[in-house]
Design a protein around this motif. Sequence first.
Motif, PDB file in Angstrom:
ATOM      1  N   PRO A  24      24.578  26.436  21.511  1.00  0.00           N
ATOM      2  CA  PRO A  24      25.403  27.287  20.223  1.00  0.00           C
ATOM      3  C   PRO A  24      24.724  27.379  19.164  1.00  0.00           C
ATOM      4  N   ARG A  25      24.629  28.502  18.435  1.00  0.00           N
ATOM      5  CA  ARG A  25      23.970  28.517  17.310  1.00  0.00           C
ATOM      6  C   ARG A  25      24.475  28.202  16.144  1.00  0.00           C
ATOM      7  N   ALA A  82      29.394  26.704  17.976  1.00  0.00           N
ATOM      8  CA  ALA A  82      28.471  27.430  17.086  1.00  0.00           C
ATOM      9  C   ALA A  82      29.223  27.264  15.794  1.00  0.00           C
ATOM     10  N   GLU A 138      29.080  33.362  22.226  1.00  0.00           N
ATOM     11  CA  GLU A 138      29.497  32.309  22.810  1.00  0.00           C
ATOM     12  C   GLU A 138      30.223  32.337  23.993  1.00  0.00           C
ATOM     13  N   VAL A 148      33.944  29.190  17.491  1.00  0.00           N
ATOM     14  CA  VAL A 148      32.911  29.091  16.256  1.00  0.00           C
ATOM     15  C   VAL A 148      33.688  28.710  15.349  1.00  0.00           C
TER      16      VAL A 148
END
Length: 352
Positions: free
Chosen positions: A331-332, A168, A320, A156
């Motif tokens: 992925p956000r 992400a 994730e 992330v």
Amino acid sequence: MNDRNERQRRRTTQSATIRDVAALAGVSPMTVSRVINRETTVKSETKALVDAAIRDLNYAPNPAARSLAGSAPFRIGLLYDNPSTGYLSEFLVGALDESSRTGAQVVIEKCAEPELAGATLTRLLKTGVDGLILPAPLCESAQVLAEVKKAGAAAVAVAPGMPSADMATIRIDNEAAAHELAEHLLALGHKRFGVIKGHPNQTVSQQRLDGFLSALKAAGIPDSNVLVEQGYFTYRSGLEAAERLLGEDDRPTAIFAGNDDMAAATAGVAHRMGLDVPEDVSIVGFDDTSIAANIWPALTTVHQPIAAMARAAVDLVLEEIRRKRGKTGEPRQLMHPHTLIVRDSTGPAPGA
């Protein structure tokens, strides 16, 4: 509340179980377990109820119990290299707070030299790390990102300038935030501006500059009324840039520094030169780290929710890890809100 009730409340919160959380949230213990494990099948409304109950009861999963149940805690690697100690301390506190709540283990590693990213990541991954959190500036380091992609690790990026197709991200709208800062100064009647730009190794530095300048342009401020100096998000770089800006014959009446450390340095230079803040010069920063409220006068700044973003990063990296293992979804990309915080470092322009 009397002392006896307070002691009873503490005993209750310290011994809260997953069933207590489920009862308070009005869901099943299995649902609470799914929320704790960051499974994506739980509705956002249900997740919010469970999270609120966890906070109210001060509930923390027991890593040993989870291990006995066949669910060993995830290990998260957090790489850092940030010149602002205020930013870094808030980030670490947020990450450690959320990892304690979720039962995840966080391994913290400094990566001051991007060219050593490969060795650092290899060492982390060998310790059994399941996912990575990359705060700025490492989240935009070409060497670091290349090594993460090569390892295929769940990761992330926190506070990059742009979303990513590969991992992400969690960020704020830096351009809009800087635009609001400029509008605040314009409303106070300022017409001559100084800007101390952030480190060129971060996209947000240019975004903050662009947002600030776009508001000035919309207000009809000519380019000749805006002086830009390069900074590096450090206190020392703020000192050097502020000395140049405030040493001008036609000095700015308002200065925007790309972070609070450089803004605090600017205030120090102004005081040394015998200038009153904000009567002679208004100063604004960015991030709302601890230094912003603890210097005199307190800084007008943009509140970037650093600790909240770090907590969200822990949750998102757990998500994730599962997403990559299940090989599903994308992925956000999360955008957190920012807030303009007006304090005593800004005032009407001289003569306005």
